[in-house]
Design a protein around this motif. Structure first.
Motif, mmCIF file in Angstrom:
data_model
loop_
_atom_site.group_PDB
_atom_site.id
_atom_site.type_symbol
_atom_site.label_atom_id
_atom_site.label_comp_id
_atom_site.label_asym_id
_atom_site.label_seq_id
_atom_site.Cartn_x
_atom_site.Cartn_y
_atom_site.Cartn_z
ATOM 1 N N GLN A 9 0.836 -1.200 0.000
ATOM 2 C CA GLN A 9 0.000 0.000 0.000
ATOM 3 C C GLN A 9 0.872 1.252 0.000
ATOM 4 O OE1 GLN A 9 -2.376 1.348 3.602
ATOM 5 N NE2 GLN A 9 -3.968 0.304 2.407
ATOM 6 N N THR A 10 0.585 2.170 -0.929
ATOM 7 C CA THR A 10 1.326 3.437 -0.988
ATOM 8 C C THR A 10 0.436 4.635 -0.691
ATOM 9 O OG1 THR A 10 0.983 3.569 -3.393
ATOM 10 C CG2 THR A 10 3.018 2.534 -2.620
ATOM 11 N N GLY A 11 -0.807 4.391 -0.357
ATOM 12 C CA GLY A 11 -1.734 5.452 0.036
ATOM 13 C C GLY A 11 -2.991 4.816 0.565
ATOM 14 N N ALA A 12 -3.602 5.412 1.597
ATOM 15 C CA ALA A 12 -4.735 4.769 2.257
ATOM 16 C C ALA A 12 -5.991 5.620 2.280
ATOM 17 C CB ALA A 12 -4.360 4.389 3.685
ATOM 18 N N SER A 13 -6.050 6.709 1.498
ATOM 19 C CA SER A 13 -7.274 7.501 1.445
ATOM 20 C C SER A 13 -8.305 6.796 0.569
ATOM 21 C CB SER A 13 -6.984 8.896 0.896
ATOM 22 O OG SER A 13 -6.433 8.819 -0.404
ATOM 23 N N GLY A 14 -9.580 7.014 0.870
ATOM 24 C CA GLY A 14 -10.647 6.349 0.141
ATOM 25 C C GLY A 14 -10.747 6.811 -1.300
ATOM 26 N N PRO A 15 -11.358 5.995 -2.169
ATOM 27 C CA PRO A 15 -11.485 6.357 -3.584
ATOM 28 C C PRO A 15 -12.245 7.661 -3.773
ATOM 29 C CG PRO A 15 -12.051 4.048 -3.220
ATOM 30 C CD PRO A 15 -11.940 4.680 -1.871
ATOM 31 N N GLN A 16 -11.682 8.563 -4.597
ATOM 32 C CA GLN A 16 -12.320 9.824 -4.928
ATOM 33 C C GLN A 16 -12.175 10.071 -6.425
ATOM 34 O OE1 GLN A 16 -14.066 12.167 -3.037
ATOM 35 N NE2 GLN A 16 -14.064 10.574 -1.477
ATOM 36 N N GLY A 17 -13.294 10.300 -7.101
ATOM 37 C CA GLY A 17 -13.253 10.566 -8.534
ATOM 38 C C GLY A 17 -14.004 9.511 -9.308
ATOM 39 N N SER A 18 -13.571 9.285 -10.552
ATOM 40 C CA SER A 18 -14.225 8.326 -11.442
ATOM 41 C C SER A 18 -13.323 7.120 -11.660
ATOM 42 C CB SER A 18 -14.546 8.993 -12.779
ATOM 43 O OG SER A 18 -15.519 9.998 -12.614
ATOM 44 N N PHE A 19 -13.939 5.936 -11.705
ATOM 45 C CA PHE A 19 -13.182 4.692 -11.732
ATOM 46 C C PHE A 19 -13.787 3.706 -12.719
ATOM 47 C CE2 PHE A 19 -12.225 6.562 -7.697
ATOM 48 C CZ PHE A 19 -10.910 6.197 -7.422
ATOM 49 N N ALA A 20 -12.917 2.920 -13.356
ATOM 50 C CA ALA A 20 -13.335 1.710 -14.054
ATOM 51 C C ALA A 20 -13.455 0.599 -13.020
ATOM 52 C CB ALA A 20 -12.323 1.339 -15.129
ATOM 53 N N LEU A 21 -14.443 -0.278 -13.221
ATOM 54 C CA LEU A 21 -14.786 -1.306 -12.246
ATOM 55 C C LEU A 21 -14.876 -2.661 -12.930
ATOM 56 C CD1 LEU A 21 -16.348 -2.335 -9.515
ATOM 57 C CD2 LEU A 21 -18.401 -1.799 -10.840
ATOM 58 N N ASN A 22 -14.400 -3.706 -12.259
ATOM 59 C CA ASN A 22 -14.674 -5.074 -12.690
ATOM 60 C C ASN A 22 -14.906 -5.955 -11.475
ATOM 61 O OD1 ASN A 22 -13.316 -8.010 -13.148
ATOM 62 N ND2 ASN A 22 -14.456 -7.363 -14.949
ATOM 63 N N LEU A 23 -15.875 -6.873 -11.604
ATOM 64 C CA LEU A 23 -16.111 -7.928 -10.630
ATOM 65 C C LEU A 23 -16.303 -9.232 -11.393
ATOM 66 C CD1 LEU A 23 -18.680 -6.181 -8.254
ATOM 67 C CD2 LEU A 23 -16.371 -6.898 -7.613
#
Length: 700
Positions: free
Chosen positions: A581-595
Motif C-alpha cells: 500500500q502506498t496510500g490509504a485515502s478512500g477512492p475519490q473521482g471516477s473509476f473503471a470497475l470489474n467484478l
C-alpha cells in the motif's frame, strides 16, 4: 464458437490487476413541469460538461449523450436568466448568478446541470466551457488578435493535456489528448497585454482513445487476456490486436484453451469494430478465424488500460486490455528474476493453482535449479498438495515483433514422482505469452496437460521480503468444492483486517477493530519464496506461498506486488495477489470497475460485471454497469444506471472500507474495498448472494 449451454458453479475468478468524466446517470425522479403533465424520469441522458463556471455574457456549449450516442434533446433553463439554444449553446446573462439547465428527450431527462456565472474576465475566451472528445479539435477565440495573444493549455497531474496553436495568422485551435487527464478537464488560457482569461474543456473518451497508430511510425498493439466459464467448462484467452482510433480493429491474433475447444487453438482476429462511449465504456464486436462472433464489453481507465468482460451468451469471463510497448518486445525475459501466478484446471477438471519464480539467463533459458514452484491441485489425493521444486527449468522463444507473441516452457520433473497420476498434470507445461512490456507478460497454456493462464512479472532480488502494509484478495474453492473469496489488509509482521466470503458465509473484522492477530511473512533468502501465515484466532489461520514482483499500476505509483497461492488445509485451492500500500485515502473521482465470480442462487452460474462509477461527497456513488449474468437465464444487462441506494463508506483501518454498495434494479452488490493507492483498490463481495472479487482503477 463458444456456446454457453449450461450454468455451473465455479470458484476460480479472475483477479484483475489491472480517467474519465465526472458526470454520470442518476436515478432520482425529475422535477415536474406543471400543468398535470407527468415529468420525465431523470436517467438515460448524460450531459457534458456536467457543470460550468463561465463569465458574464459568455457562452458554454453542452452535449447530450444516450450511452455512446450524441442526441438532440429539448434544452430547458430551469432557473436563472440565461438562455440556451436548440443545439445546447448556453448564453450567460450580464450579471452574476447561478443557473440550471436540463436536457429532455421523450420520457427521459438529464440531471440538472449547474452553471455559475461569474464576473467578466479581462480577456474573454469563447466558448467558456465545452466538452471535447479525445483526439478531437476545438477552436477557441478571444477579442484580442492572434498576434497579441498567447494561448496555453494546462491540467494538474499530467504533462500531456493536449496542444493549442499560436501564430499571427491563426491561433486557439486545441487538440485534446487521447484520454482525460487526472482532473478530467483542462484549462485553456489566453494571455494578452499583461491580462488573461480562461475556459474549461472537459475531455471525453472517444473512439480515438483506443488507437494503436497514434505514433504512425511505431504502432502499439493491445494485449487482451481473460478467463471464465462456458458450457463446457473453464477457458482462457490471450491475444493481441490493432485498433485504428476510428472504431475499427484491423487485425490481430488470439490463443484459446479450454471450454468447448478440443485443445489449444491459435486464430486470427479479423476485421472487427468497436464503439467507445464518453464515459469510457466500450463495446467491441469481434470476428475471429473460427467464424464465431464474440462481444467484448470493457471500460477504459485511460487510452492504455481497460477492465473487460465477455458480453455475449457464449460465455462469461473477465480480464484486462493493455496497450503493448512494441519497443520492449525484444527485452522480454531479459536477464533477471521473474515471478508468476497461474490458475485453471488440471486434466481431470480439478481447480489448480501455481505460483513461483524463475531466473532468465539472457540466453532464452530458465536454467536448471534457478527456479522454484508451488502447486496446489485440489484433485490430489492429499489436500492440498504443495510442491516446492528446486529443479524447475525451462526456456522461451523470441516474441513476434508485431504482436509480442512468443512461447515458453516450464519443466517440472518432480511432478509425476511426487504427486502421482492423481494430479492430472504432467512434468512439462507449454505456454504462449504476450508481452505488455518488459516487466509484464500474459500467458495461456498451449498444450493439453492442463488449462492454466496468468501473468509473469519482473521480480526484485531474492533477498526482498514483504514490508509495510499489504492489501490482498484471494479466490478459489473450499474443501467442499464451493467458491470462496478472501480479502484484507495487514501490516507486515503485525495485525490487520480480513474478510472471508465462503459460499455466502461471511467473516468480517469487528467494527473499527482488527481480526488478523498476526501476519508473518517468512523469507527463504536462497529462493525468494515467502511463507505468509495469517491468523484470525487461535484455531484459524491461513498460509500462503508468496512471490514478490515489481508492479507499476495503470496511471499509478511504482510499488511491489506478490502472487499468492493458498497452501493450507482450510481451503482446497486459492489464488490471489497482494500489493504494498502506498496510500490509504478512500477512492475519490471516477473509476473503471470489474467484478468476476459466481452467483449462489438462480443456477449457481458465473457472473461478470464491468462499469464506470464516480464517488462523491457524503458517500454518494453514481455510475453505470454492464452485467453478464449466466446465473439468471444467461441475461445480458447493458448500460444499467446505479440507483440512489449505491453508497461508499469512509475508508477505515489499514485502508479497508465497508460497505461499498452497487445497487441497480436487477441486483445489489455489497463489497469491501482495500486501497492500494489513490488510483487503485481491490474488491471483495461480502453478502450471501455472490462470491466475487475485482478491482477499481482510476479514470480521473
Amino acid at each position: 464458437m463458444r456456446k454457453f449451454v449450461m450454468r455451473e458453479k465455479f470458484g476460480l475468478t479472475a483477479i484483475l490487476a489491472a480517467n474519465i468524466i465526472a458526470v454520470l446517470l442518476l436515478s432520482a425522479c425529475g422535477s415536474g413541469s406543471g400543468g398535470g403533465t407527468k415529468p420525465p424520469v431523470v436517467g438515460g441522458i448524460t450531459v457534458y460538461p456536467g457543470s460550468a463556471n463561465i463569465s458574464e455574457n459568455s457562452t458554454a456549449q453542452f452535449t447530450a449523450y444516450t450511452g455512446a450516442t450524441v442526441i438532440s434533446p429539448t434544452w430547458n433553463v430551469l432557473t436563472g436568466t440565461g438562455t440556451i439554444s436548440s443545439s445546447g449553446l448556453f448564453t450567460a446573462p450580464g450579471s452574476e448568478e447561478t443557473d440550471t439547465i436540463q436536457a429532455v428527450s421523450g420520457s427521459n431527462a438529464s440531471p440538472p446541470i449547474t452553471i455559475n456565472v461569474v464576473a467578466t474576465q479581462p480577456v474573454a475566451v469563447s466558448p467558456g466551457a465545452i466538452a471535447v472528445p479525445a483526439g478531437a479539435t476545438q477552436q477557441f477565440s478571444s477579442a484580442t488578435s492572434c498576434a497579441s495573444t498567447t494561448w496555453s493549455v494546462v491540467a494538474a497531474g499530467t504533462s500531456s493535456p493536449g496542444t493549442i496553436t499560436n501564430g499571427a495568422a491563426s491561433c486557439g485551435l486545441y487538440t485534446a489528448p487521447l484520454s482525460p487527464p487526472p482532473s478530467g478537464s483542462v484549462t485553456i488560457v489566453a494571455a494578452s497585454g499583461g491580462n488573461n482569461g480562461s475556459a474549461t474543456a472537459t475531455i471525453l473518451f472517444s473512439n480515438a482513445s483506443l488507437n494503436s497508430f497514434a505514433n504512425a511510425a511505431n504502432p502499439q498493439p493491445y494485449a487482451i487476456a481473460y478467463s471464465g466459464h462456458e458450457g463446457s467448462g473453464f477457458f482462457s484467452v490471450a491475444g493481441s490486436f490493432l485498433a485504428d482510433g476510428n472504431g475499427n480493429i484491423t487485425g490481430g491474433t488470439e490463443d484459446v484453451i479450454g471450454g468447448s475447444s478440443t485443445g489449444p487453438m491459435n486464430t486470427a482476429i479479423q476485421a472487427s469494430t468497436y464503439t467507445v462511449g464518453p464515459d469510457g465504456r466500450t463495446t467491441a464486436n469481434i470476428t475471429t478465424g473460427l467464424g464465431s462472433g464474440v462481444v467484448w464489453q470493457f471500460v477504459l481507465s485511460s487510452n492504455q488500460h481497460a477492465l473487460m468482460i465477455e458480453f455475449d451468451k457464449n460465455a462469461s469471463g473477465s480480464g484486462t486490455i493493455d496497450q503493448q510497448d512494441a519497443g520492449q518486445f525484444s527485452a522480454a525475459f531479459a536477464l533477471g528474476n521473474y515471478a508468476f501466478g497461474l490458475s485453471g484446471l488440471d486434466t481431470k477438471s480439478h481447480a489448480t493453482g501455481v505460483a513461483g519464480r524463475v531466473f532468465a539467463n539472457g540466453n532464452q533459458t530458465f536454467p536448471l535449479g534457478s527456479g522454484i514452484l508451488d502447486l496446489n491441485d485440489s484433485g490430489a489425493s492429499s489436500q492440498p498438495t504443495n510442491v516446492t521444486d528446486m529443479q524447475l527449468q525451462g526456456g522461451f522463444t523470441t516474441p513476434d515483433p508485431t504482436t509480442g507473441r512468443g512461447t515458453l516452457t516450464l519443466n517440472c520433473p518432480s511432478f509425476d514422482t511426487v504427486l502421482g497420476a492423481t494430479t492430472g498434470i504432467a512434468g512439462t507445461l507449454n505456454f504462449v505469452y504476450y508481452v505488455i512490456d518488459a516487466t509484464h507478460l500474459k500467458v495461456v497454456e498451449a498444450d493439453s496437460t492442463a488449462t492454466l493462464s496468468g501473468d509473469f512479472y519482473s521480480a526484485p532480488p531474492i533477498s526482498a521480503n514483504m514490508g509495510g502494509t499489504q492489501v490482498f484478495v484471494v479466490a478459489g474453492l473450499d474443501n467442499g468444492g464451493n467458491p470462496f473469496g478472501m480479502g484484507g489488509a495487514f501490516v507486515s509482521s503485525g495485525t490487520g483486517v480480513l474478510d472471508l466470503n465462503d459460499n455466502g458465509t461471511l467473516t468480517s473484522p469487528p467494527k473499527g477493530g482488527t481480526n488478523i492477530t498476526s501476519a508473518a511473512p517468512s523469507l527463504d533468502a536462497t529462493t525468494g519464496r515467502i511463507n505468509l501465515a495469517m491468523s484470525i484466532s487461535a484455531s484459524t489461520s491461513f498460509q500462503f506461498a508468496a512471490y514478490l514482483f515489481n508492479y507499476t499500476p495503470p496511471d499509478g505509483l511504482a510499488s511491489t506486488g506478490a502472487v499468492l497461492l493458498e497452501i493450507d488445509s482450510k481451503m482446497a485451492v486459492g489464488n490471489g495477489v497482494a500489493f504494498t500500500q502506498t496510500g490509504a485515502s478512500g477512492p475519490q473521482g471516477s473509476f473503471a470497475l470489474n467484478l468476476a465470480g459466481v452467483a449462489l442462487s438462480g443456477g449457481n452460474g458465473g457472473q461478470d460485471i464491468d462499469g464506470q462509477i464516480s464517488t462523491g461527497n457524503s458517500g454518494v456513488l453514481t455510475g453505470t454497469v454492464d452485467i453478464n449474468d449466466a446465473a439468471n437465464s444467461e441475461n445480458l444487462v447493458s448500460g444499467e444506471p446505479l440507483t440512489s441506494a449505491s453508497t461508499i463508506a469512509t475508508v477505515g483501518i489499514n485502508g479497508r472500507g465497508n460497505p461499498l454498495t452497487l445497487a441497480n434494479k436487477f441486483e445489489t452488490n455489497t463489497l469491501s474495498y482495500y486501497v492500494i493507492d489513490e488510483n487503485t483498490a481491490l474488491l471483495l463481495e461480502m453478502d450471501g448472494n455472490r462470491v466475487m472479487t475485482g478491482m477499481l482503477v482510476s479514470q480521473f
